[in-house]
Write a protein that holds these residues in place. Structure first.
Motif, PDB file in Angstrom:
ATOM      1  N   THR A 137      82.982 -33.117  -7.801  1.00  0.00           N
ATOM      2  CA  THR A 137      81.661 -32.523  -7.607  1.00  0.00           C
ATOM      3  C   THR A 137      81.244 -31.700  -8.819  1.00  0.00           C
ATOM      4  O   THR A 137      80.100 -31.798  -9.289  1.00  0.00           O
ATOM      5  CB  THR A 137      81.652 -31.661  -6.335  1.00  0.00           C
ATOM      6  N   ILE A 138      82.158 -30.908  -9.363  1.00  0.00           N
ATOM      7  CA  ILE A 138      81.846 -30.101 -10.547  1.00  0.00           C
ATOM      8  C   ILE A 138      81.552 -31.003 -11.747  1.00  0.00           C
ATOM      9  O   ILE A 138      80.624 -30.742 -12.524  1.00  0.00           O
ATOM     10  CB  ILE A 138      82.991 -29.110 -10.848  1.00  0.00           C
ATOM     11  N   MET A 139      82.301 -32.082 -11.897  1.00  0.00           N
ATOM     12  CA  MET A 139      82.051 -33.001 -13.017  1.00  0.00           C
ATOM     13  C   MET A 139      80.672 -33.658 -12.891  1.00  0.00           C
ATOM     14  O   MET A 139      79.963 -33.796 -13.894  1.00  0.00           O
ATOM     15  CB  MET A 139      83.147 -34.072 -13.093  1.00  0.00           C
ATOM     16  N   TYR A 140      80.284 -34.047 -11.691  1.00  0.00           N
ATOM     17  CA  TYR A 140      78.945 -34.613 -11.506  1.00  0.00           C
ATOM     18  C   TYR A 140      77.864 -33.570 -11.816  1.00  0.00           C
ATOM     19  O   TYR A 140      76.848 -33.889 -12.434  1.00  0.00           O
ATOM     20  CB  TYR A 140      78.759 -35.170 -10.097  1.00  0.00           C
ATOM     21  N   CYS A 141      78.079 -32.334 -11.392  1.00  0.00           N
ATOM     22  CA  CYS A 141      77.110 -31.273 -11.691  1.00  0.00           C
ATOM     23  C   CYS A 141      77.000 -31.056 -13.200  1.00  0.00           C
ATOM     24  O   CYS A 141      75.892 -30.891 -13.729  1.00  0.00           O
ATOM     25  CB  CYS A 141      77.514 -29.969 -11.007  1.00  0.00           C
ATOM     26  N   LEU A 142      78.131 -31.064 -13.900  1.00  0.00           N
ATOM     27  CA  LEU A 142      78.103 -30.904 -15.356  1.00  0.00           C
ATOM     28  C   LEU A 142      77.403 -32.071 -16.037  1.00  0.00           C
ATOM     29  O   LEU A 142      76.679 -31.885 -17.025  1.00  0.00           O
ATOM     30  CB  LEU A 142      79.528 -30.743 -15.901  1.00  0.00           C
ATOM     31  N   MET A 143      77.618 -33.289 -15.527  1.00  0.00           N
ATOM     32  CA  MET A 143      76.931 -34.452 -16.095  1.00  0.00           C
ATOM     33  C   MET A 143      75.422 -34.346 -15.912  1.00  0.00           C
ATOM     34  O   MET A 143      74.656 -34.643 -16.838  1.00  0.00           O
ATOM     35  CB  MET A 143      77.445 -35.744 -15.451  1.00  0.00           C
ATOM     36  N   VAL A 144      74.981 -33.931 -14.723  1.00  0.00           N
ATOM     37  CA  VAL A 144      73.547 -33.780 -14.465  1.00  0.00           C
ATOM     38  C   VAL A 144      72.972 -32.679 -15.349  1.00  0.00           C
ATOM     39  O   VAL A 144      71.889 -32.832 -15.931  1.00  0.00           O
ATOM     40  CB  VAL A 144      73.284 -33.495 -12.962  1.00  0.00           C
ATOM     41  N   PHE A 145      73.702 -31.582 -15.476  1.00  0.00           N
ATOM     42  CA  PHE A 145      73.244 -30.485 -16.334  1.00  0.00           C
ATOM     43  C   PHE A 145      73.133 -30.946 -17.785  1.00  0.00           C
ATOM     44  O   PHE A 145      72.132 -30.668 -18.458  1.00  0.00           O
ATOM     45  CB  PHE A 145      74.195 -29.292 -16.224  1.00  0.00           C
ATOM     46  N   ALA A 146      74.148 -31.649 -18.288  1.00  0.00           N
ATOM     47  CA  ALA A 146      74.129 -32.116 -19.677  1.00  0.00           C
ATOM     48  C   ALA A 146      72.985 -33.102 -19.909  1.00  0.00           C
ATOM     49  O   ALA A 146      72.289 -33.022 -20.927  1.00  0.00           O
ATOM     50  CB  ALA A 146      75.471 -32.758 -20.031  1.00  0.00           C
ATOM     51  N   ALA A 147      72.773 -34.017 -18.969  1.00  0.00           N
ATOM     52  CA  ALA A 147      71.679 -34.982 -19.113  1.00  0.00           C
ATOM     53  C   ALA A 147      70.330 -34.276 -19.068  1.00  0.00           C
ATOM     54  O   ALA A 147      69.428 -34.598 -19.857  1.00  0.00           O
ATOM     55  CB  ALA A 147      71.772 -36.041 -18.013  1.00  0.00           C
ATOM     56  N   SER A 148      70.173 -33.303 -18.177  1.00  0.00           N
ATOM     57  CA  SER A 148      68.920 -32.551 -18.094  1.00  0.00           C
ATOM     58  C   SER A 148      68.674 -31.750 -19.368  1.00  0.00           C
ATOM     59  O   SER A 148      67.554 -31.718 -19.892  1.00  0.00           O
ATOM     60  CB  SER A 148      68.941 -31.591 -16.900  1.00  0.00           C
ATOM     61  N   PHE A 149      69.716 -31.120 -19.868  1.00  0.00           N
ATOM     62  CA  PHE A 149      69.604 -30.339 -21.101  1.00  0.00           C
ATOM     63  C   PHE A 149      69.216 -31.240 -22.271  1.00  0.00           C
ATOM     64  O   PHE A 149      68.349 -30.896 -23.068  1.00  0.00           O
ATOM     65  CB  PHE A 149      70.926 -29.614 -21.385  1.00  0.00           C
ATOM     66  N   LEU A 150      69.847 -32.411 -22.364  1.00  0.00           N
ATOM     67  CA  LEU A 150      69.531 -33.350 -23.433  1.00  0.00           C
ATOM     68  C   LEU A 150      68.080 -33.814 -23.342  1.00  0.00           C
ATOM     69  O   LEU A 150      67.384 -33.885 -24.361  1.00  0.00           O
ATOM     70  CB  LEU A 150      70.481 -34.548 -23.393  1.00  0.00           C
ATOM     71  N   CYS A 151      67.637 -34.117 -22.140  1.00  0.00           N
ATOM     72  CA  CYS A 151      66.232 -34.530 -21.962  1.00  0.00           C
ATOM     73  C   CYS A 151      65.275 -33.412 -22.386  1.00  0.00           C
ATOM     74  O   CYS A 151      64.272 -33.675 -23.054  1.00  0.00           O
ATOM     75  CB  CYS A 151      65.968 -34.916 -20.511  1.00  0.00           C
ATOM     76  N   CYS A 152      65.587 -32.183 -22.019  1.00  0.00           N
ATOM     77  CA  CYS A 152      64.735 -31.048 -22.405  1.00  0.00           C
ATOM     78  C   CYS A 152      64.708 -30.875 -23.916  1.00  0.00           C
ATOM     79  O   CYS A 152      63.644 -30.657 -24.501  1.00  0.00           O
ATOM     80  CB  CYS A 152      65.224 -29.762 -21.740  1.00  0.00           C
ATOM     81  N   VAL A 153      65.869 -30.959 -24.559  1.00  0.00           N
ATOM     82  CA  VAL A 153      65.935 -30.823 -26.017  1.00  0.00           C
ATOM     83  C   VAL A 153      65.136 -31.923 -26.689  1.00  0.00           C
ATOM     84  O   VAL A 153      64.381 -31.672 -27.639  1.00  0.00           O
ATOM     85  CB  VAL A 153      67.410 -30.824 -26.502  1.00  0.00           C
ATOM     86  N   LEU A 154      65.284 -33.152 -26.219  1.00  0.00           N
ATOM     87  CA  LEU A 154      64.539 -34.264 -26.811  1.00  0.00           C
ATOM     88  C   LEU A 154      63.039 -34.126 -26.586  1.00  0.00           C
ATOM     89  O   LEU A 154      62.238 -34.450 -27.476  1.00  0.00           O
ATOM     90  CB  LEU A 154      65.054 -35.595 -26.273  1.00  0.00           C
ATOM     91  N   CYS A 155      62.639 -33.645 -25.409  1.00  0.00           N
ATOM     92  CA  CYS A 155      61.213 -33.437 -25.145  1.00  0.00           C
ATOM     93  C   CYS A 155      60.641 -32.345 -26.047  1.00  0.00           C
ATOM     94  O   CYS A 155      59.554 -32.504 -26.618  1.00  0.00           O
ATOM     95  CB  CYS A 155      60.985 -33.071 -23.684  1.00  0.00           C
ATOM     96  N   VAL A 156      61.353 -31.251 -26.181  1.00  0.00           N
ATOM     97  CA  VAL A 156      60.895 -30.164 -27.049  1.00  0.00           C
ATOM     98  C   VAL A 156      60.867 -30.629 -28.500  1.00  0.00           C
ATOM     99  O   VAL A 156      59.910 -30.365 -29.236  1.00  0.00           O
ATOM    100  CB  VAL A 156      61.792 -28.908 -26.883  1.00  0.00           C
ATOM    101  N   ALA A 157      61.905 -31.341 -28.913  1.00  0.00           N
ATOM    102  CA  ALA A 157      61.964 -31.826 -30.295  1.00  0.00           C
ATOM    103  C   ALA A 157      60.819 -32.785 -30.577  1.00  0.00           C
ATOM    104  O   ALA A 157      60.197 -32.724 -31.645  1.00  0.00           O
ATOM    105  CB  ALA A 157      63.305 -32.502 -30.556  1.00  0.00           C
ATOM    106  N   SER A 158      60.522 -33.651 -29.640  1.00  0.00           N
ATOM    107  CA  SER A 158      59.436 -34.611 -29.874  1.00  0.00           C
ATOM    108  C   SER A 158      58.069 -33.926 -29.836  1.00  0.00           C
ATOM    109  O   SER A 158      57.157 -34.329 -30.536  1.00  0.00           O
ATOM    110  CB  SER A 158      59.492 -35.749 -28.863  1.00  0.00           C
ATOM    111  N   SER A 159      57.925 -32.888 -29.026  1.00  0.00           N
ATOM    112  CA  SER A 159      56.639 -32.195 -28.960  1.00  0.00           C
ATOM    113  C   SER A 159      56.364 -31.403 -30.240  1.00  0.00           C
ATOM    114  O   SER A 159      55.217 -31.198 -30.608  1.00  0.00           O
ATOM    115  CB  SER A 159      56.573 -31.280 -27.738  1.00  0.00           C
ATOM    116  N   PHE A 160      57.416 -30.955 -30.921  1.00  0.00           N
ATOM    117  CA  PHE A 160      57.236 -30.250 -32.193  1.00  0.00           C
ATOM    118  C   PHE A 160      57.299 -31.190 -33.384  1.00  0.00           C
ATOM    119  O   PHE A 160      57.211 -30.757 -34.520  1.00  0.00           O
ATOM    120  CB  PHE A 160      58.292 -29.158 -32.353  1.00  0.00           C
TER     121      PHE A 160
END
Length: 176
Positions: A137-160
């Motif tokens: 369960t913790i590993m799945y939560c970490l995977m979701v967090f990492a994927a969400s963080f990556l998506c946010c970074v890519l969205c912010v990077a592309s917007s700038f």
């Protein structure tokens, strides 16, 4: 097809990475040894799903091997040996992920087994089941967090208009 000499060699990790690596590897090592020991000690204590102790043993073995081989490859300066260790560590990571998926099936399939030893059909030792369940369960939560963080970074990077991530070569990405 590229000649073998065009295969990239090891990339020098940053000083910050070198400092954090032993701490992270120590935590992974402790976790993997605990999984391995727990799997062997309670090998026959989960008749409802005998593969749960097997999952813990295999995950511990693959985890120890993949982290060991994965960290050794950063200290190799020879390109040929670096490539060999890169392939071996990649295969170990694939094996570890496969065991993780199988373990997820075995653990989540049982929902919540009986923790009373008198219920022999549906019994699983509470410690081994909860250890496997919490780990997955913790590993799945970490995977979701990492994927969400990556998506946010890519969205912010592309917007700038930052295009640095797209210019990074795949072999320059350091994975722990």
């Amino acid at each position: 097809m590229k000649p073998i000499n065009d295969i990239p060699g090891p990339v020098e990790p940053s000083e910050e990475y070198v400092v954090k690596l032993p701490i992270i590897l120590s935590l992974y090592t402790i976790l993997n040894v605990a999984m391995l020991v727990t799997g062997f000690i309670y090998e026959d204590d989960c008749p409802v799903e005998p593969n749960i102790p097997l999952f813990l043993k295999l995950q511990g073995i693959f985890g120890l091997l993949s982290r060991s081989i994965g960290s050794i490859k950063y200290y190799i300066s020879n390109r040929d040996w670096f490539f060999v260790f890169l392939v071996i560590s990649s295969l170990l990571y694939i094996g570890e992920f496969t065991v993780f998926l199988l373990g997820s099936f075995w653990v989540y399939k049982e929902a919540i087994p009986s923790f009373k030893a008198s219920d022999t059909k549906h019994y699983c030792y509470k410690g081994i089941y909860l250890f496997a369940f919490c780990y997955i369960t913790i590993m799945y939560c970490l995977m979701v967090f990492a994927a969400s963080f990556l998506c946010c970074v890519l969205c912010v990077a592309s917007s700038f208009g930052i295009n640095k991530v797209a210019q990074t070569k795949p072999w320059q990405i350091v994975v722990i």
